[in-house]
Design a protein around this motif. Structure first.
Motif, PDB file in Angstrom:
ATOM      1  N   ALA A 234       0.902  -1.176   0.020  1.00 21.88           N
ATOM      2  CA  ALA A 234       0.060   0.079   0.188  1.00 21.88           C
ATOM      3  C   ALA A 234       0.558   1.191   0.277  1.00 21.88           C
ATOM      4  CB  ALA A 234      -0.621   0.419   1.209  1.00 21.88           C
ATOM      5  N   ASN A 235       2.123   1.064   0.387  1.00 27.46           N
ATOM      6  CA  ASN A 235       2.487   2.312   0.363  1.00 27.46           C
ATOM      7  C   ASN A 235       4.106   2.345  -0.584  1.00 27.46           C
ATOM      8  OD1 ASN A 235       1.417   3.225   3.277  1.00 27.46           O
ATOM      9  ND2 ASN A 235       3.238   2.180   4.488  1.00 27.46           N
ATOM     10  N   TYR A 236       4.665   1.388  -0.806  1.00 29.62           N
ATOM     11  CA  TYR A 236       5.988   1.289  -1.341  1.00 29.62           C
ATOM     12  C   TYR A 236       5.460   0.393  -3.282  1.00 29.62           C
ATOM     13  CZ  TYR A 236       7.911   2.509   2.500  1.00 29.62           C
ATOM     14  OH  TYR A 236       8.636   2.749   4.081  1.00 29.62           O
ATOM     15  N   GLY A 237       4.058   0.058  -3.042  1.00 31.19           N
ATOM     16  CA  GLY A 237       4.603  -0.472  -4.539  1.00 31.19           C
ATOM     17  C   GLY A 237       5.170  -1.997  -4.540  1.00 31.19           C
ATOM     18  N   LEU A 238       4.981  -2.298  -5.803  1.00 27.96           N
ATOM     19  CA  LEU A 238       5.505  -3.977  -5.708  1.00 27.96           C
ATOM     20  C   LEU A 238       6.678  -4.184  -5.473  1.00 27.96           C
ATOM     21  CD1 LEU A 238       4.337  -5.342  -9.002  1.00 27.96           C
ATOM     22  CD2 LEU A 238       3.643  -6.313  -6.644  1.00 27.96           C
TER      23      LEU A 238
END
Length: 550
Positions: A234-238
Motif C-alpha cells: 500500500a505504501n511502497y508498491g511491488l
C-alpha cells in the motif's frame, strides 16, 4: 573416409570390419620401412598399411551400385521465398546431405529405398517428410516449406559488467513511467572476488539503460530476482526480492532477504526472516526461487554450498509475507526434489513450478549437472515434485522462461517453457530449448544463443508492439553472464523476439433466417469475430428479457 563410404553405400553403416577391409585393401602400397613388419606382412610398422586411397575404396564399395535421385526446393512457408543454405538430410545414412543453392534448390543421389528426409536451417522449424521412395534411375521431387521461428539478436553492450546475477521484469499495472514497465538488475558479480550493488534499469521501448541511483542493501551474486506484493504494498508498491546470495568479497554465503521497491526507491533487509536453509551448519544459496503468478508468495527449492558434504539440499520453502514477521518462511515437507541439487533452471507455467536440471554432484573440483525435470502443483503441494520428461542434455546455471496462456493476452507461444544457456561446469553453452507442457516433450531444434554463457540474467518482456515483430516486445532477453572467464568484459545482451497481436474489442455480428411469421422460431447464427475468440454472450431483448445463450 569412413563417412564418404557410408554415404555412398548405407549398407556399410555400422559394419566396422567390412569398412576397414575396403580401406585397407585399396590403400596405396606403403614405402619400405626400417622398423619391421607384422607377422602377416601387411604393411609395416613405419608407415602402417599404406596411404588411404579413398577414390579406389569408393569405387570398390560403391562403383557397382545403382542410384536414384531426389531433388526439390526449400521455401519459407510464410513468404514463399526460396531459402538458400538450408540443409537437406536423408536417413538412414545421416551423412547423406545436400545444401540448397541461392534458388533454394537441392539434389542428391541415393541408393534405391525408403528414406525420411529432413530440411532445416537456423531460425526455422525443421520439417521431416517420411517414407520417400527412391527408385533406380528415377528422379523423385520433394519440396519443403519451413516455418520461421526466429533467431537471437545481439544488442549493444550494457553499461555495466555483471555475471552471476539476475534481472526481472517490473510492471505494477500503472502503465509506462520512469520506473514502471522496465527491466531491473539489482547488482551482481564484476570479477572473481568483486561485486557491485548498483541497481540498473532497462527500457525495452527505447533500449536505453539507466542507473537508478539506488544500491541493494548488500551486494551479492548467484541469486534469482523475484516480484512480490508484500506487507508494504500500500505504501511502497511491488517489491523486487533477492533471497540469499554469495558474498564474493567476503567469501561466504549470506542469509539476507533483501527487497527493493522501484516506485519509491526504498531498499530494505528483512532481518526478521533470513534465508533458513543450512548444510552442516554452513549457509547456502537456493537452487532457484520463483514467485507465484499472483505475486503473493515466493517458493525456493534446492540449495548448495561448497564446503560441507552433502553440498546440496532437496528442500522446498515457501515465503509468505502475510504471515507474522519471524515466521514467513515455512518448509513444504511433502515437496523434496529428487535429486537434491543447486543452480536450477526454474520457470512458472500456470499453477506449476518447474525445476529444470541443475548441479547434483560435487567432487571438490567439479560440478556435475543433471537433466532431471520436476514440477510442483501449487494447488496440491502435498503431492510433491513430480517427474517430467528429462532435458535432452544435462544443464545447470542457465535460465528458463515460462510462457503462459494468461501472459497479458499476448499472441505468443502459449504453454511453452524455454531454456537459454547454462552449461556443464566450467564450460558454457549456446544451447536453447523449447518444452511443450501439454505433450511433455522437448524441442532441441529451437534457435541457439549467439554467445555461449552461464550465470547470466534472463527476463521475459511481455509488452506487445504488433507493428514490429522483430523488436523486444515481446521477447526473451538474456544479459551478461560468464563466457570463458569470471573477469570482464562479459557478453553483451541478446534477445529472441515473438510476434504478437493486441486483443481488441469483439465485432458483434449475427445472421438470422428472417423474416418469420408470428409464432415461428427465429434462428440466429453467430458470426462475431474477436481475438481471443468470444467466450460469453449477453442478449437484451428490450422487453426486460435477457439471455446468455450464444
Amino acid at each position: 573416409a569412413v563417412a564418404l563410404l557410408w554415404s555412398c553405400n548405407p549398407g556399410l553403416i555400422g559394419q566396422i570390419d567390412q569398412t576397414f577391409e575396403f580401406l585397407q585393401n585399396n590403400a596405396d602400397t606403403p614405402p619400405a620401412g626400417n622398423c619391421g613388419a607384422p607377422p602377416d606382412n601387411q604393411g609395416n610398422y613405419t608407415y602402417g598399411y599404406g596411404y588411404l586411397n579413398v577414390y579406389q575404396a569408393g569405387l570398390a564399395a560403391c562403383g557397382t551400385l545403382e542410384f536414384g535421385y531426389l531433388n526439390g526446393h526449400v521455401y519459407d512457408a510464410t513468404t514463399g521465398n526460396p531459402i538458400a543454405g538450408a540443409s537437406v538430410t536423408a536417413a538412414p545414412g545421416g551423412a547423406i546431405m545436400a545444401v540448397t543453392d541461392p534458388n533454394g534448390y537441392y539434389t542428391m543421389s541415393l541408393i534405391p529405398g525408403t528414406y525420411d528426409v529432413t530440411a532445416s536451417k537456423a531460425g526455422y522449424i525443421p520439417q521431416t517428410v517420411q517414407d520417400i521412395q527412391i527408385f533406380t534411375n528415377t528422379v523423385t521431387t520433394q519440396d519443403f516449406y519451413l516455418q520461421w521461428q526466429g533467431t537471437w539478436t545481439l544488442l549493444p553492450d550494457n553499461p555495466f559488467d555483471y555475471t552471476r546475477f539476475d534481472c526481472v521484469w517490473f510492471d505494477d499495472g500503472t502503465g509506462p513511467s520512469t520506473y514502471n514497465q522496465k527491466v531491473y538488475c539489482p547488482g551482481g558479480r564484476t570479477g572473481s572476488t568483486t561485486e557491485d550493488p548498483s541497481i540498473w534499469r532497462f527500457d525495452p521501448v527505447t533500449q536505453a539503460w539507466s542507473d537508478t541511483g539506488h544500491d541493494v542493501y548488500e551486494d551479492v551474486s548467484n541469486y534469482t530476482a523475484n516480484i512480490l506484493r508484500d506487507e508494504n504494498y500500500a505504501n511502497y508498491g511491488l517489491a523486487i526480492y533477492i533471497i540469499s546470495g554469495y558474498d564474493a568479497e567476503g567469501g561466504g554465503y549470506t542469509n539476507y532477504v533483501q527487497r527493493y521497491y522501484p516506485r519509491t526507491g526504498t531498499v530494505q533487509n528483512v532481518s526478521t526472516d533470513p534465508w533458513p536453509v543450512t548444510i552442516g551448519g554452513s549457509g547456502t544459496i537456493p537452487g532457484a526461487c520463483v514467485n507465484t503468478p499472483d505475486q503473493s508468495k515466493i517458493y525456493c527449492f534446492g540449495a548448495w554450498e561448497s564446503s560441507v558434504s552433502p553440498y546440496f539440499s532437496n528442500q522446498t520453502w515457501e515465503y509468505d509475507p502475510s504471515r507474522p514477521a519471524g515466521s514467513r518462511w515455512q518448509q513444504i515437507t511433502t515437496a523434496n526434489l529428487n535429486p537434491a541439487r543447486g543452480y536450477i533452471l526454474a520457470a512458472v507455467q500456470g499453477n506449476y513450478i518447474y525445476a529444470i536440471g541443475g548441479d547434483y554432484q560435487y567432487t571438490g573440483s567439479d560440478l556435475v549437472p543433471t537433466n532431471v525435470v520436476e514440477r510442483l502443483d501449487l494447488t496440491n503441494l502435498s503431492a510433491g515434485w513430480q517427474a517430467r520428461a528429462p532435458m535432452p542434455v544435462a544443464l545447470s546455471q542457465g535460465r528458463a522462461f515460462g510462457l503462459d496462456v494468461d501472459t497479458l493476452g499476448l499472441n505468443v507461444p502459449v504453454g511453452k517453457i524455454y531454456t537459454a544457456g547454462g552449461g556443464d561446469w566450467p564450460a558454457e553453452t549456446t544451447e536453447a530449448m523449447e518444452y511443450d507442457v501439454a505433450s511433455n516433450a522437448w524441442n532441441q531444434g529451437f534457435s541457439d544463443l549467439n554467445i555461449a554463457r552461464r550465470n547470466h540474467a534472463g527476463v521475459f518482456i511481455p509488452l506487445c508492439t504488433p507493428d514490429d515483430p522483430t523488436d523486444l516486445m515481446p521477447s526473451l532477453l538474456v544479459i551478461g553472464g560468464r563466457s570463458g572467464s569470471d573477469s570482464p568484459p562479459f557478453p553483451q545482451p541478446e534477445y529472441f523476439p515473438f510476434s504478437c497481436a493486441v486483443a481488441g474489442p469483439p465485432t458483434a455480428s449475427f445472421e438470422s433466417n428472417s423474416p418469420v411469421c408470428l409464432g415461428e422460431t427465429m434462428q440466429f447464427t453467430d458470426t462475431s469475430q474477436a481475438t481471443p475468440p468470444v467466450s460469453a454472450w449477453f442478449w437484451n431483448f428490450g422487453d426486460g428479457g435477457t439471455s446468455n445463450l450464444q
